[in-house]
Design a protein around this motif. Structure first.
Motif, short mmCIF file in Angstrom:
data_model
loop_
_atom_site.label_atom_id
_atom_site.label_comp_id
_atom_site.label_asym_id
_atom_site.label_seq_id
_atom_site.Cartn_x
_atom_site.Cartn_y
_atom_site.Cartn_z
N VAL A 1 26.06 24.68 1.67
CA VAL A 1 26.50 24.64 3.06
C VAL A 1 27.87 23.97 3.08
N PHE A 2 28.90 24.70 3.52
CA PHE A 2 30.26 24.17 3.56
C PHE A 2 30.47 23.41 4.86
N LEU A 3 30.81 22.14 4.76
CA LEU A 3 31.02 21.30 5.94
C LEU A 3 32.49 21.18 6.31
N HIS A 4 33.39 21.56 5.43
CA HIS A 4 34.84 21.61 5.70
C HIS A 4 35.42 20.25 6.07
N GLU A 5 34.82 19.19 5.62
CA GLU A 5 35.36 17.85 5.86
C GLU A 5 36.05 17.34 4.60
N VAL A 6 37.25 16.82 4.76
CA VAL A 6 37.99 16.25 3.64
C VAL A 6 37.78 14.74 3.64
N LEU A 7 37.22 14.23 2.52
CA LEU A 7 36.86 12.82 2.42
C LEU A 7 37.45 12.23 1.14
N PRO A 8 37.59 10.91 1.06
CA PRO A 8 37.98 10.29 -0.21
C PRO A 8 36.92 10.54 -1.28
N GLY A 9 37.35 10.68 -2.52
CA GLY A 9 36.42 10.89 -3.62
C GLY A 9 36.79 12.13 -4.41
N SER A 10 35.93 12.51 -5.30
CA SER A 10 36.19 13.66 -6.16
C SER A 10 34.93 14.47 -6.32
N ALA A 11 35.09 15.74 -6.59
CA ALA A 11 33.96 16.63 -6.80
C ALA A 11 33.70 16.77 -8.29
N ASP A 12 32.46 17.03 -8.62
CA ASP A 12 32.12 17.24 -10.02
C ASP A 12 31.65 18.66 -10.28
N ARG A 13 31.61 19.47 -9.23
CA ARG A 13 31.17 20.85 -9.38
C ARG A 13 32.02 21.74 -8.48
N SER A 14 32.14 23.02 -8.87
CA SER A 14 32.91 23.97 -8.06
C SER A 14 32.02 24.97 -7.33
N TYR A 15 30.75 25.01 -7.66
CA TYR A 15 29.79 25.91 -7.01
C TYR A 15 30.27 27.37 -7.04
N GLY A 16 30.98 27.73 -8.11
CA GLY A 16 31.48 29.09 -8.20
C GLY A 16 30.37 30.12 -8.28
N ILE A 17 29.26 29.77 -8.94
CA ILE A 17 28.16 30.73 -9.07
C ILE A 17 27.53 31.00 -7.72
N GLN A 18 27.41 29.95 -6.88
CA GLN A 18 26.86 30.15 -5.54
C GLN A 18 27.75 31.07 -4.70
N VAL A 19 29.07 30.88 -4.86
CA VAL A 19 30.00 31.76 -4.12
C VAL A 19 29.89 33.19 -4.65
N ALA A 20 29.74 33.34 -5.97
CA ALA A 20 29.57 34.67 -6.54
C ALA A 20 28.30 35.34 -6.00
N LYS A 21 27.27 34.52 -5.79
CA LYS A 21 26.03 35.05 -5.22
C LYS A 21 26.26 35.53 -3.79
N LEU B 1 48.40 8.32 -6.70
CA LEU B 1 47.54 9.50 -6.75
C LEU B 1 46.22 9.17 -6.07
N PHE B 2 45.89 9.96 -5.04
CA PHE B 2 44.70 9.69 -4.23
C PHE B 2 43.75 10.86 -4.37
N ASN B 3 42.51 10.57 -4.77
CA ASN B 3 41.50 11.61 -4.93
C ASN B 3 40.83 11.91 -3.58
N ALA B 4 40.77 13.19 -3.23
CA ALA B 4 40.07 13.63 -2.02
C ALA B 4 39.24 14.86 -2.37
N THR B 5 38.20 15.05 -1.62
CA THR B 5 37.31 16.19 -1.88
C THR B 5 36.82 16.77 -0.57
N VAL B 6 36.37 18.02 -0.64
CA VAL B 6 35.85 18.70 0.53
C VAL B 6 34.32 18.65 0.47
N ARG B 7 33.73 18.17 1.54
CA ARG B 7 32.30 17.87 1.55
C ARG B 7 31.46 19.14 1.67
#
Length: 586
Positions: free
Chosen positions: A479-499, A464-470
């Protein structure tokens, strides 16, 4: 550039190959046209002008064709000769192109010459209209046509003579399907023709509001001759049409082979042009379990961005077995914000695999794909209320198909499993699904989720390999950079998208306040502790999956718990005591 090519491309996309040798033959043909742009463009021009051979042949075989379908066969054979002359420029054609050349040579050129001799320059849509056989092809037909046309000239001269004899300059000889040929004058001249001596020649037939109609014995004789000549000419033409159709049907197998060759040539040259125009590369498709994409792009999203003048951010993906172990494809657990591109990344890799096994170059800088036996996708939200299935039920049914059927050769993309139910229910299902994919299915998979707690599983599951979108935060915005990198995210920024979507400011402010309270509970720490406590997933046996039968002690305890002493009479209590004693092991 042809209808047949469009149909064949759709068939290949709907049914990709699993034979690496057959895929390689298709890719060889595309590579040859990528290398020779002049030949590719010349062939596309020839194909663009060629008729739809398979459709014309199908209509003629079913008895629904017309003269233009015969002309289509003629022109297709001539186009085949032109394509063969162009393909002769290739020194050593690949196997796929050599097969196309052989198929284009199969139709009889005598058939094309016969059609060229028989068919006129201007052809009607329907055979019943006649006039589609070239003059000079059939002597009897020419005689009938001459008689028919000469008779019409006689009618014209007869009209002029009748006008002079009657003194009615407006006299006309007309025709309709009810009366046939008839003499017509205006109402003011009708009495004149019905009076002696003209009434001996003109026989009254019909009086209308503004016209009076007559016939003559001479006109009736001419009408019979014209009708017979016209019917005979049309009958001869229909006989010739049936003869030509029989010739076409007799050569149907060769013509179908040529039609398929045209379609294959169109697909190969079209995919070669796409590869050159959009920088696609030839994939390496083999029998391994590899799945390594460098610089992968989504073929549809890239085109939409290009129209808007924006670049597509390419990303790599490697689901190959860890350390080369057979049957141990990686699972990428992809986390990141909404709108960051997780779904695009999942779909683009699935589409690259599909394109590669359909025999096409792919939108990437390099691609090595081990044969995928089945491609499973669980993406989006839909219900099936007519069958009593909610959105979540449909999601679970589709997930069940994947977990029950995916093999180590399969490719699976899963997007947001468990989001349609309560948070901890969904997290539990997603958790168990990942473990099952890892230990039981052992397939190559991409799993996108907003359950960040799942990233803790990578410490226990080696593949199992963790990847996240930068993303970047700038002045309170994302600011969405659309780069997929190794690692994991700790937030979904759903409120910013709702805004960004336009929710009222009061709702956004309240959501931020509630989120801060919820995040204070640190659910992530709980998930890490849970991952440490739970044993690794193991495929349960049937015996382990079934609950163990209760022991005698368990039955006794349950019987005691079921008693309510305060509500029992002395007699009931005594009976209950005897019943308990009877349950004791002997």
């Amino acid at each position: 550039v042809t209808s047949a090519g469009s149909r064949l491309l759709a068939q290949r996309l709907a049914a990709p190959l699993t034979d690496s040798a057959a895929i390689a033959r298709r890719l060889d043909a595309i590579a040859a046209f990528v290398a020779d742009s002049g030949l590719r463009d010349d062939l596309r021009s020839t194909l663009h002008a060629a008729p739809d051979l398979s459709r014309a042949l199908a209509r003629l075989s079913l008895g629904r064709g017309g003269p233009r379908d015969l002309a289509g066969l003629r022109d297709a054979i001539l186009a085949a000769d032109q394509a063969l002359a162009q393909l002769a420029r290739m020194q050593e054609p690949p196997q796929e192109i050599a097969a196309i050349v052989a198929a284009l040579r199969r139709p009889s050129r005598e058939l094309a010459r016969e059609f060229a001799l028989a068919l006129a320059e201007q052809l009607p849509l329907l055979k019943r209209d006649g006039g589609f056989v070239r003059e000079g092809y059939e002597g009897a037909l020419d005689e009938s046509r001459n008689l028919r046309d000469a008779s019409r000239l006689v009618v014209a001269s007869m009209q002029a003579r009748y006008a002079d004899e009657s003194g009615v300059k407006g006299l006309k000889i007309r025709h309709n399907n009810v009366l046939g040929y008839f003499v017509e004058v205006t109402a003011q001249h009708g009495d004149r023709l019905m009076s002696p001596p003209l009434n001996a020649t003109f026989i009254h037939r019909q009086t209308l509001a503004g016209q009076v109609r007559f016939t003559t014995s001479e006109l009736s004789e001419i009408e019979a001759k014209i009708a017979n000549a016209g019917d005979r000419a049309l009958g001869l033409e229909l006989e010739i049409f049936e003869k030509l159709c029989a010739l076409a049907v007799a050569s149907a197998e060769d013509l179908r082979a040529a039609a398929y060759a045209f379609a294959s040539l169109d697909v190969a040259t079209a995919l070669a042009k796409r590869a050159v125009d959009d920088n696609y590369v030839r994939p390496d498709v083999d029998g391994s379990l590899s799945f390594a994409i460098e610089g992968g792009r989504h073929p549809v999203v890239e085109q939409a961005l290009k129209r808007d003048g924006q670049p597509f951010i390419a990303n790599a993906c490697d689901l190959s077995p860890v350390g080369g172990r057979v049957g141990a494809g990686q699972i990428w657990l992809l986390t990141g914000p909404n709108m960051a591109g997780k779904s695009t990344f999942l779909r683009q890799n699935a589409l690259i695999a599909l394109l590669a096994q359909a025999g096409s170059f792919v939108p990437a800088s390099r691609a090595r794909i081990g044969i995928v036996d089945r491609l499973f996708s669980r993406v989006g939200a839909a219900d099936d209320l007519a069958r009593g299935r909610s959105t979540f039920m449909v999601e679970m049914v589709e997930t069940a198909v994947i977990l029950n059927q995916a093999s180590e050769r399969s490719l699976v993309i899963l997007d947001e499993i468990g989001r349609g139910t309560a948070t901890f229910d969904g997290l539990s299902i997603a958790w168990a699904a990942i473990e099952h994919l890892h230990e039981a299915n052992r397939c190559r998979a991409l799993f996108a989720t907003h359950y960040h707690e799942l990233t803790a599983l990578s410490a226990k599951l080696p593949r199992l390999f963790n990847a996240t979108v930068r993303v970047k935060e700038w002045q309170g915005n994302v600011v969405f950079l659309h780069e997929v990198l190794p690692g994991s995210a700790d937030r979904s920024y759903g409120i910013q998208v709702a805004k960004l979507a336009g929710l009222p400011p009061s709702v956004i402010a309240r959501a931020k306040f509630v989120l801060a309270k919820l995040e204070a509970q640190d659910r992530g720490q709980t998930a890490r502790a849970l991952a440490d406590d739970l044993p690794l997933f193991a495929v349960p046996s049937r015996a382990a999956a079934e609950p163990a039968p209760p022991s005698e002690g368990d039955k006794l305890i349950e019987a005691v718990r079921a008693l309510h002493p305060d509500e029992m009479s002395p007699r009931e209590a005594l009976e209950a005591l005897y019943a308990l004693k009877a349950k004791l092991p002997k």
